[in-house]
Design a protein around this motif. Structure first.
Motif, PDB file in Angstrom:
ATOM      1  N   THR A  19       0.623  -1.098   0.064  1.00 58.18           N
ATOM      2  CA  THR A  19       0.052   0.186  -0.153  1.00 58.18           C
ATOM      3  C   THR A  19       0.914   1.562  -0.076  1.00 58.18           C
ATOM      4  O   THR A  19       0.503   2.473  -0.705  1.00 58.18           O
ATOM      5  N   HIS A  20       1.982   1.254   0.794  1.00 57.55           N
ATOM      6  CA  HIS A  20       2.608   2.302   0.934  1.00 57.55           C
ATOM      7  C   HIS A  20       4.112   2.502   0.248  1.00 57.55           C
ATOM      8  O   HIS A  20       4.863   3.285   0.436  1.00 57.55           O
ATOM      9  N   ASN A  21       4.241   1.672  -0.867  1.00 57.10           N
ATOM     10  CA  ASN A  21       5.302   1.352  -1.590  1.00 57.10           C
ATOM     11  C   ASN A  21       5.752   2.625  -2.291  1.00 57.10           C
ATOM     12  O   ASN A  21       7.070   3.125  -2.173  1.00 57.10           O
ATOM     13  N   THR A  22       5.085   3.266  -3.082  1.00 56.16           N
ATOM     14  CA  THR A  22       5.113   4.437  -3.736  1.00 56.16           C
ATOM     15  C   THR A  22       5.559   5.605  -2.746  1.00 56.16           C
ATOM     16  O   THR A  22       6.536   6.496  -2.936  1.00 56.16           O
ATOM     17  N   TRP A  23       5.051   5.601  -1.491  1.00 59.16           N
ATOM     18  CA  TRP A  23       5.493   6.608  -0.647  1.00 59.16           C
ATOM     19  C   TRP A  23       6.791   6.427  -0.147  1.00 59.16           C
ATOM     20  O   TRP A  23       7.630   7.434   0.030  1.00 59.16           O
ATOM     21  N   VAL A  24       7.288   5.069  -0.035  1.00 63.21           N
ATOM     22  CA  VAL A  24       8.509   4.781   0.517  1.00 63.21           C
ATOM     23  C   VAL A  24       9.561   5.070  -0.542  1.00 63.21           C
ATOM     24  O   VAL A  24      10.615   5.787  -0.224  1.00 63.21           O
ATOM     25  N   GLN A  25       8.998   5.088  -1.874  1.00 57.77           N
ATOM     26  CA  GLN A  25      10.137   5.192  -2.744  1.00 57.77           C
ATOM     27  C   GLN A  25      10.471   6.694  -2.918  1.00 57.77           C
ATOM     28  O   GLN A  25      11.538   7.208  -3.347  1.00 57.77           O
ATOM     29  N   LYS A  26       9.161   7.206  -2.709  1.00 58.92           N
ATOM     30  CA  LYS A  26       9.295   9.088  -2.720  1.00 58.92           C
ATOM     31  C   LYS A  26      10.267   9.369  -1.479  1.00 58.92           C
ATOM     32  O   LYS A  26      10.968  10.292  -1.874  1.00 58.92           O
ATOM     33  N   SER A  27       9.972   8.740  -0.280  1.00 59.51           N
ATOM     34  CA  SER A  27      11.151   9.140   0.739  1.00 59.51           C
ATOM     35  C   SER A  27      12.525   8.550   0.185  1.00 59.51           C
ATOM     36  O   SER A  27      13.516   9.594   0.535  1.00 59.51           O
ATOM     37  N   HIS A  28      12.626   7.816  -0.400  1.00 56.02           N
ATOM     38  CA  HIS A  28      14.028   7.517  -0.893  1.00 56.02           C
ATOM     39  C   HIS A  28      14.629   8.413  -1.900  1.00 56.02           C
ATOM     40  O   HIS A  28      15.808   8.856  -1.857  1.00 56.02           O
ATOM     41  N   THR A  29      13.652   9.007  -2.717  1.00 57.79           N
ATOM     42  CA  THR A  29      14.069  10.135  -3.845  1.00 57.79           C
ATOM     43  C   THR A  29      14.580  11.260  -2.874  1.00 57.79           C
ATOM     44  O   THR A  29      15.423  11.834  -3.142  1.00 57.79           O
ATOM     45  N   ALA A  30      13.960  11.460  -1.943  1.00 56.48           N
ATOM     46  CA  ALA A  30      14.209  12.705  -1.123  1.00 56.48           C
ATOM     47  C   ALA A  30      15.500  12.564  -0.370  1.00 56.48           C
ATOM     48  O   ALA A  30      16.153  13.500  -0.430  1.00 56.48           O
ATOM     49  N   PHE A  31      15.731  11.377  -0.056  1.00 56.88           N
ATOM     50  CA  PHE A  31      17.040  11.225   0.587  1.00 56.88           C
ATOM     51  C   PHE A  31      18.309  11.400  -0.439  1.00 56.88           C
ATOM     52  O   PHE A  31      19.255  12.083  -0.116  1.00 56.88           O
ATOM     53  N   GLN A  32      18.167  11.062  -1.518  1.00 57.77           N
ATOM     54  CA  GLN A  32      19.023  11.168  -2.911  1.00 57.77           C
ATOM     55  C   GLN A  32      19.214  12.499  -3.146  1.00 57.77           C
ATOM     56  O   GLN A  32      20.267  13.012  -3.142  1.00 57.77           O
ATOM     57  N   ASN A  33      18.171  13.133  -3.141  1.00 60.87           N
ATOM     58  CA  ASN A  33      18.120  14.453  -3.555  1.00 60.87           C
ATOM     59  C   ASN A  33      18.435  15.417  -2.430  1.00 60.87           C
ATOM     60  O   ASN A  33      19.066  16.681  -2.615  1.00 60.87           O
ATOM     61  N   GLY A  34      18.606  14.794  -1.170  1.00 52.31           N
ATOM     62  CA  GLY A  34      19.175  15.793   0.059  1.00 52.31           C
ATOM     63  C   GLY A  34      20.669  15.786   0.416  1.00 52.31           C
ATOM     64  O   GLY A  34      21.184  16.585   0.989  1.00 52.31           O
ATOM     65  N   GLY A  35      21.365  15.186  -0.688  1.00 50.84           N
ATOM     66  CA  GLY A  35      22.718  15.224  -0.852  1.00 50.84           C
ATOM     67  C   GLY A  35      23.422  14.234   0.438  1.00 50.84           C
ATOM     68  O   GLY A  35      24.433  14.634   1.098  1.00 50.84           O
ATOM     69  N   PHE A  36      22.423  13.529   1.310  1.00 50.50           N
ATOM     70  CA  PHE A  36      22.895  12.698   2.503  1.00 50.50           C
ATOM     71  C   PHE A  36      24.260  11.598   2.089  1.00 50.50           C
ATOM     72  O   PHE A  36      24.129  11.373   0.807  1.00 50.50           O
ATOM     73  N   GLN A  37      25.029  11.327   2.893  1.00 45.81           N
ATOM     74  CA  GLN A  37      26.173  10.524   2.643  1.00 45.81           C
ATOM     75  C   GLN A  37      26.041   9.047   2.808  1.00 45.81           C
ATOM     76  O   GLN A  37      26.792   8.212   2.446  1.00 45.81           O
ATOM     77  N   GLY A  38      25.002   8.685   3.488  1.00 42.87           N
ATOM     78  CA  GLY A  38      24.626   7.161   3.715  1.00 42.87           C
ATOM     79  C   GLY A  38      23.854   7.182   4.994  1.00 42.87           C
ATOM     80  O   GLY A  38      23.184   8.108   5.432  1.00 42.87           O
ATOM     81  N   THR A  39      23.548   5.636   5.035  1.00 41.48           N
ATOM     82  CA  THR A  39      22.550   5.319   6.369  1.00 41.48           C
ATOM     83  C   THR A  39      23.444   4.527   7.269  1.00 41.48           C
ATOM     84  O   THR A  39      24.303   3.894   7.063  1.00 41.48           O
ATOM     85  N   PRO A  40      22.893   4.998   8.475  1.00 40.52           N
ATOM     86  CA  PRO A  40      21.991   5.782   8.937  1.00 40.52           C
ATOM     87  C   PRO A  40      22.590   7.520   8.940  1.00 40.52           C
ATOM     88  O   PRO A  40      23.838   7.733   9.261  1.00 40.52           O
ATOM     89  N   THR A  41      21.748   8.109   8.568  1.00 41.68           N
ATOM     90  CA  THR A  41      21.974   9.667   8.840  1.00 41.68           C
ATOM     91  C   THR A  41      21.268  10.148  10.153  1.00 41.68           C
ATOM     92  O   THR A  41      19.900   9.852   9.906  1.00 41.68           O
ATOM     93  N   ALA A  42      22.059  10.677  11.131  1.00 43.08           N
ATOM     94  CA  ALA A  42      21.275  11.202  12.266  1.00 43.08           C
ATOM     95  C   ALA A  42      21.526  12.580  12.307  1.00 43.08           C
ATOM     96  O   ALA A  42      22.796  13.080  12.427  1.00 43.08           O
ATOM     97  N   LEU A  43      20.463  13.409  12.609  1.00 47.03           N
ATOM     98  CA  LEU A  43      20.544  14.913  12.683  1.00 47.03           C
ATOM     99  C   LEU A  43      19.833  15.361  13.851  1.00 47.03           C
ATOM    100  O   LEU A  43      18.808  15.136  13.956  1.00 47.03           O
TER     101      LEU A  43
END
Length: 275
Positions: free
Chosen positions: A208-232
């Protein structure tokens, strides 16, 4: 002469006992230092691995559901891509980007879970979780996506935090795509009271939430983060270190206390850590 010999023996025995106690104390300090250094070293090494993953990761092999992204109930933040645990008015915010297949994320959660829940439960901290699918892209399979969808399904009924912890406590090896099986995700839901219901099963099996998860992943990629976990913490990176200080349980508590100085704790209405 006999008394002198006895006193001498007692003195020698006392010195020997004291020496042994000092040696034991030194050994305890040495072991503590080794363990502390090892934990920080593992997390730091893991962060490097995470950087590699972030630079090479993709969206995974599983096709997303067609249609718009369906955010789980109560999702918050920009584009409703975060799942919050903790009081709304907590004075500090920890933002975490995680992949349920990521071994470093598992190490981070296992090392700091109790501390984070303590800070949540006392109104000092709220956590915004963003779910990522790096490992699917690197190694194939769909466990990152499916586990994230299942966690979002748990959020629909207010049991995200408890199920999130169950997933990390039962995390498979990175190369084992066990979370890609709905049966395994449903089996683990049985460890959270009241979660394994027909609606939850349908949500997991239907993605049900697959597309939402993939949208979250795209936001991660676009955010310029260096890896997981990222903790701020309040927008400042704290993993694997904050400034020159490595992340440890003591330092995490200290950083939150410093950030919250002079501020009132948030109002916690229920235990964020769930069942």
């Amino acid at each position: 002469m006999s008394e002198n010999n006895q006193e001498g023996k007692r003195a020698a025995r006392d010195r020997l006992i004291k020496q042994r106690e000092q040696e034991k104390a030194r050994e305890r300090r040495r072991r503590t230092l080794i363990v502390s250094t090892a934990v920080v070293g593992v997390l730091a090494l893991a962060a490097v691995i995470g950087v590699i993953a972030a630079n090479s990761g993709g969206k995974g092999n599983k096709a997303s559901k067609s249609g718009p992204a369906v955010a789980p109930s109560g999702a918050t933040g920009k584009d409703s891509l975060a799942i919050q645990v903790g009081a709304n008015d907590a004075p500090s915010t920890l933002t975490v980007w995680e992949d349920f297949r990521c071994p470093v994320c598992g190490q981070f959660e296992n090392a700091f879970r109790d501390t984070i829940h303590e800070l949540e439960n006392t109104g000092q901290l709220k956590v915004l979780y963003h779910l990522v699918t790096l490992i699917d892209g690197n190694l194939g399979g769909s466990g990152s996506l499916d586990a994230a969808n299942a966690a979002a399904c748990a959020q629909d009924v207010g049991k995200f935090s408890a199920y999130h912890d169950v997933l990390y406590r039962n995390q498979p090896q990175e190369t084992d795509d066990a979370f890609g099986k709905s049966s395994r995700l449903i089996e683990l839901a049985g460890k959270v009271e009241g979660l394994d219901t027909p609606d939850f099963r349908s949500c997991v099996q239907d993605g049900t939430h697959n597309t939402w998860v993939q949208k979250s992943h795209t936001a991660f990629q676009n955010g310029g983060f260096q890896g997981t976990p990222t903790a701020l913490l309040n927008g400042e990176s704290i993993f694997p270190k904050k400034g020159n200080e490595p992340i440890t349980v003591a330092n995490l508590k200290k950083w939150v206390a410093e950030a919250n100085k002079g501020k009132q704790p948030g109002k916690v209405t229920s235990s964020p850590s769930g069942s």
